[in-house]
Write an enzyme that holds these catalytic residues in place. Structure first.
Site, PDB file in Angstrom:
ATOM      1  CE  LYS A  41      -3.768  -2.419   2.224  1.00  0.00           C
ATOM      2  NZ  LYS A  41      -4.404  -2.741   0.950  1.00  0.00           N
ATOM      3  CB  ALA A  43       5.437   0.587  -2.814  1.00  0.00           C
ATOM      4  CB  VAL A 222     -18.457   3.925  -1.334  1.00  0.00           C
ATOM      5  CG1 VAL A 222     -19.445   2.794  -1.036  1.00  0.00           C
ATOM      6  CG2 VAL A 222     -18.486   4.921  -0.192  1.00  0.00           C
ATOM      7  CG  ASP A 247      -5.697  -6.255 -10.765  1.00  0.00           C
ATOM      8  OD1 ASP A 247      -6.251  -6.334  -9.655  1.00  0.00           O
ATOM      9  OD2 ASP A 247      -4.489  -6.481 -10.956  1.00  0.00           O
ATOM     10  CB  ALA A 250      -2.952  -0.586  -6.494  1.00  0.00           C
ATOM     11  CB  ALA A 251      -8.797   0.724  -6.986  1.00  0.00           C
ATOM     12  CG  ASP A 253      -2.900   1.263  -2.222  1.00  0.00           C
ATOM     13  OD1 ASP A 253      -3.434   1.539  -1.134  1.00  0.00           O
ATOM     14  OD2 ASP A 253      -2.485   0.120  -2.505  1.00  0.00           O
ATOM     15  CE  LYS A 287      -2.074   0.957 -18.588  1.00  0.00           C
ATOM     16  NZ  LYS A 287      -0.900   1.810 -18.411  1.00  0.00           N
TER      17      LYS A 287
END
Ligand code: RIB
Length: 307
Positions: A41, A43, A222, A247, A250-251, A253, A287
């Site tokens: 998280k 990085a 949310v 995917d 990391a959305a 982050d 991505k």
């Protein structure tokens, strides 16, 4: 004006396996593919801030191994100052096993490793990087006493603090009192306040509860629905951009790092910064991978011209 952002957080080597569906308890299934990439998280948030133009520094810890070298190189290649990353000769670099199903949803298992050994001393060694920032950001993949020290140093130097309480965990109440802006998702918010997020009323109640606990500015993300914010100047729910996610790793982050690159320290432009961060996040979910999926400022701006 360029924001200076310092992340105190985690670095993980992510192994992502694509599966048709999640395995049931006791079941073995074959993965469709397997890839390794930089993640964690901390990085991810650092790279999101840097790719969006922030002067970014990192305070954290890796092991003395190939994964640690890869993490430091990847951050350097993204213009992140890595002088605050300590190399531990005992613990291995953190890692995460990510199962990704066909709908783009994931399940993540994290081995903390060196992240869990980040100490107050290493944070104090990075005093200059913390003091020079506009924002210091931390998550819950490194020890809370290290974060507490980082936030104390930030406050002594007039630096704004952002806490992303992920993954959900019990919190040291003193940490909340030093937090200027907290950014949980709806599950993490409920874990900290006891208030289940169902609608705007429950979000406002959560904001009141966080204020009671010492944090006066809140953003609840949310998922694909959007983000709610509440500051001293007002509140609003900003719907997310509709995209086809492949995917979602990391959305959140990407949202936080991108937000920190655009937000004014007085938070007066929070709505505009949220829209920018949502745009960045909507590109990341299209991505594969954590760090490899994070867009640059130019990509975010170009996407905003397309819709
Ligand atoms: O938020 C996504 C991140 O969580 C992954 O990159 C993984 O390393 C875990 O820390």
């Amino acid at each position: 004006m360029t924001n200076h952002v310092t992340i105190v957080g985690s670095l993980n080597v992510d192994t992502t396996m694509k599966v048709k569906r999640m395995p049931l308890p006791g079941e073995t299934i074959a993965a469709l593919s397997k890839t390794n990439a930089a993640g964690g998280k901390g990085a991810n948030q650092a790279v999101a801030a840097a790719r969006s133009g922030a002067e970014t520094a990192f305070v954290g810890q890796v092991g003395d191994d190939a994964g640690g070298k890869m993490m430091i190189n990847d951050l350097k290649n993204n213009n992140v100052d890595t002088t605050g990353i300590h190399v531990d000769d005992q613990a291995g670099t953190g890692s995460a096993a990510i199962l990704l199903d066909e709908s783009g949803q994931n399940s993540i298992l994290v081995y903390g490793g060196a992240n869990q050994q980040l100490s107050v001393k290493e944070v104090e060694d990075a005093r200059d990087q913390i003091a020079a920032a506009d924002f210091v950001i931390a998550q819950f993949e490194t020890p809370q006493e290290a974060t507490l020290r980082a936030f104390q140093i930030a406050k002594e130097n007039g630096v704004k603090t952002i806490l992303n309480p992920a993954p959900a965990h019990e919190i040291n109440p003193d940490l909340l009192k030093l937090t200027d802006l907290i950014i949980p998702n709806e599950t993490e918010s409920a874990a900290l306040t006891g208030i289940i997020i169902t609608d705007e009323t429950s979000m406002l109640m959560s904001a009141a509860k966080f204020a009671q606990m010492g944090v006066r500015n809140l953003i609840i993300t949310v998922g694909a629905k959007g983000a709610f914010y509440c500051t001293q100047d007002g509140y609003n729910f900003i719907p997310a951009f509709k995209v086809n996610a492949v995917d979602t790793t990391a959305a959140g982050d990407t949202f936080i790092g991108a937000l920190s690159s655009q937000l004014k320290p007085d938070m007066s432009n929070i709505e505009k910064a949220i829209v920018y961060a949502q745009r960045a996040s909507s590109l990341a979910v299209q991505k594969l991978g954590a760090l490899p999926s994070i867009p640059t400022y130019d990509e975010v701006v170009a996407a905003s011209k397309n819709n």
